[in-house]
Design an enzyme around this catalytic site. Structure first.
Site, PDB file in Angstrom:
ATOM      1  N   SER A  31     -23.242   8.771   3.280  1.00 22.06           N
ATOM      2  CA  SER A  31     -24.609   9.282   3.282  1.00 22.06           C
ATOM      3  C   SER A  31     -25.513   8.309   4.016  1.00 22.06           C
ATOM      4  O   SER A  31     -25.077   7.240   4.434  1.00 22.06           O
ATOM      5  CB  SER A  31     -25.099   9.468   1.844  1.00 22.06           C
ATOM      6  OG  SER A  31     -25.351   8.193   1.291  1.00 22.06           O
ATOM      7  N   LYS A  32     -26.758   8.700   4.114  1.00 25.69           N
ATOM      8  CA  LYS A  32     -27.790   7.891   4.778  1.00 25.69           C
ATOM      9  C   LYS A  32     -27.756   6.420   4.353  1.00 25.69           C
ATOM     10  O   LYS A  32     -28.062   5.540   5.147  1.00 25.69           O
ATOM     11  CB  LYS A  32     -29.172   8.442   4.414  1.00 25.69           C
ATOM     12  CG  LYS A  32     -29.548   9.657   5.195  1.00 25.69           C
ATOM     13  CD  LYS A  32     -30.661   9.288   6.153  1.00 25.69           C
ATOM     14  CE  LYS A  32     -30.770  10.217   7.325  1.00 25.69           C
ATOM     15  NZ  LYS A  32     -30.201   9.707   8.534  1.00 25.69           N
ATOM     16  N   ARG A  33     -27.441   6.204   3.085  1.00 21.68           N
ATOM     17  CA  ARG A  33     -27.441   4.829   2.579  1.00 21.68           C
ATOM     18  C   ARG A  33     -26.480   3.942   3.363  1.00 21.68           C
ATOM     19  O   ARG A  33     -26.653   2.740   3.452  1.00 21.68           O
ATOM     20  CB  ARG A  33     -27.022   4.806   1.104  1.00 21.68           C
ATOM     21  CG  ARG A  33     -28.095   5.219   0.134  1.00 21.68           C
ATOM     22  CD  ARG A  33     -27.573   5.147  -1.279  1.00 21.68           C
ATOM     23  NE  ARG A  33     -26.396   6.005  -1.450  1.00 21.68           N
ATOM     24  CZ  ARG A  33     -25.200   5.574  -1.775  1.00 21.68           C
ATOM     25  NH1 ARG A  33     -24.966   4.303  -1.968  1.00 21.68           N
ATOM     26  NH2 ARG A  33     -24.197   6.423  -1.910  1.00 21.68           N
TER      27      ARG A  33
END
Ligand code: GLU
Length: 503
Positions: free
Chosen positions: A260-262
């Protein structure tokens, strides 16, 4: 029989790594078997649909250079199949299911359905031992066909639901996960196939299309696995043979959580804007859960296709390694000619304003700027990881860098006065260095000069580098001197001298 597979994205978000992995594997599998790869836009969820996501899909395929084989306008440029253009087909097939008793009309109001859900939720939160299954309670399943027909004819709103046979077990084989069986009672009870607005749900359109398009293999993300028993039941109710299934494991970040974006960039747009090359991304993504040959990393798309095999897929989740992808990017950058690399870096340089605002604010380079830009490519190529690093790395070749503070010029163990002397020597060396035919010739020359003048080579090079590039760390100095030429180089050394002498 020829293999036919497909990538069937819903345009409800940007194309990301997981989707592209599915697309690539399907593409490679079809190519490996001389089969057909289909692109199908599953755009029946009108609430989450956005036109920009359709454009993003086309842009992504274009950029990656993945071509699909078939579509409604075959010949020339074929379009993908688009479900919203095929609504009548789904309606007809939903109707067929009603006629063959594989589906039924449901007249339940939204209020009733909400009430069922709430009751189920509160029973669950109260910890009831025997919570009846979640989902629809099959209320309308018992309505006699004639009565339901009359209600439909009278204009009552309805949906069409799949009739899941009770008391049976559904079995299918997954290439990666093996034999799978589900009790029908555990399958989402009688899901909606045709909505009250006449639009199909994902499930109906997906199965009708896979059947009509004669898809032989469905390779998709593992998140769809729980829908597959229901799909297999639907095939059964239609009297069709299901395709073969292969559910791909998730793509995770290094921490074992879903990518994910993280973790970093995930949408293909981001990779593109951050200076990745499509070849590098494809080559890396091809390894997310598949293997090819021992000890080899770099493959063309064609070579991957020749080696792709369902038997070499990995069951374990794939871990996305940004460092490895960076390595791939560097490798592919180094395979480019200077002209190719310059063309690839040009949009980044324009956007960064490297050439000034250019004609009509386009930021385009003049012919002379373009010459310098291309000449600079060999200086950066070897150490480059991303295309977008280029403007900052070579900015000193376009605009005179600010003269750094005196300390930056002073080599270890020396002082300001000595550094000024060294820079004065450098001033004499600028012309032969800038005019020397090669790095080797320049290096031999400056080494000989250092020896003759009894100074350390590094003590000569360092202040010169700072004067020319504005920094202690820079692309190769001799190449920079050659690109800048004698006059501009000498001017920079003079400016540095002025500053040092004034400090
Ligand atoms: N439209 C579904 C998606 O967006 C397709 C799933 C499938 O491949 O069957 O992922």
């Amino acid at each position: 029989m020829s293999i036919r597979d497909r990538y069937a994205p819903s345009p409800t978000g940007l194309q990301h790594i997981g989707g592209i992995r599915t697309a690539l594997f399907n593409y490679l599998f079809a190519r490996s078997k001389n089969g057909q790869f289909i692109l199908r836009l599953e755009d029946t969820d009108r609430l989450r649909f956005e036109e920009r996501y359709v454009q993003n899909l086309y842009d992504t395929f274009n950029w990656l250079g993945i071509k699909w084989d078939e579509g409604p306008d075959t010949g020339g440029r074929c379009a993908p199949y688009i479900q919203s253009e095929r609504l009548d087909l789904y309606k007809k097939h939903a109707q067929d299911l009603i006629d063959s008793d594989g589906g039924y009309y449901c007249f339940c109001s939204t209020e009733r359905l909400d009430k069922i859900r709430q009751d189920q939720e509160s029973a669950r939160s109260e910890g009831a031992e025997q919570v009846s299954q979640s989902g629809y309670d099959r209320f309308c399943r018992g309505i006699p066909a004639a009565e339901a027909g009359k209600r439909v004819a009278a204009g009552e709103p309805y949906v069409i639901r799949l009739k899941i046979p009770l008391g049976e077990t559904t079995r299918f084989y997954d290439h990666l996960l093996g034999h799978i069986e589900w009790k029908n009672e555990d399958v989402n009870p009688d899901p909606v196939l045709l909505k009250s607005d006449g639009f199909p749900t994902y499930h109906l359109a997906n199965i009708v299309d896979d059947h009509l398009m004669e898809v032989t293999h469905v390779m998709r993300a593992q998140e769809w696995l729980s829908s597959t028993p229901m799909h297999v039941i639907m095939y059964g109710n239609f009297g069709w043979t299901p395709p073969e299934f292969c559910h791909l494991p998730m793509v995770m970040g290094q921490d074992g959580k879903k990518l994910s974006k993280r973790h970093g960039a995930t949408s293909i747009d981001e990779f593109r804007n951050n200076g990745y090359l499509p070849e590098a991304l494809l080559n890396y993504v091809a390894f997310l859960g598949a293997s090819y040959e021992e000890g080899r990393d770099i493959y063309t798309l064609k070579e991957l296709a020749e080696r792709f095999s369902l038997d070499k897929l990995n069951k374990a989740p794939a871990i996305f390694d940004y460092k490895k992808l960076e390595w791939y990017n560097g490798q592919y950058i180094r395979m480019k000619t200077d002209e190719e690399l310059a063309a690839l870096c040009l949009p980044f340089a324009k956007a960064a304003g490297l050439f000034g605002t250019g004609g009509e604010g386009s930021g385009s380079p003049s012919p002379e700027q373009m010459r310098v830009f291309t000449a600079a490519m060999p200086l950066v190529k070897e150490r480059l990881s991303f295309l977008n690093e280029v403007p900052q790395k070579i900015a000193y070749l376009f605009a005179d860098p600010e003269v750094p503070p005196a300390e930056e010029f002073i080599p270890k163990k020396l002082d300001l006065a000595r550094t000024v002397d060294l820079l004065k020597i450098c001033l004499d060396l600028v012309q032969p260095l800038a005019d020397s035919p090669s790095d080797e010739a320049a290096e031999n020359f400056i080494k000989a000069e250092a020896e003759k003048r009894e100074v350390k080579l590094g003590d000569l090079m360092m202040p010169l580098r700072v004067a020319i590039t504005g920094s202690r760390v820079s692309p190769p100095l001799f190449g920079s001197l050659r690109i800048l030429g004698v006059a501009r180089s000498a001017e920079r050394v003079n400016r540095a001298l002025q500053k040092l002498e004034g400090s």
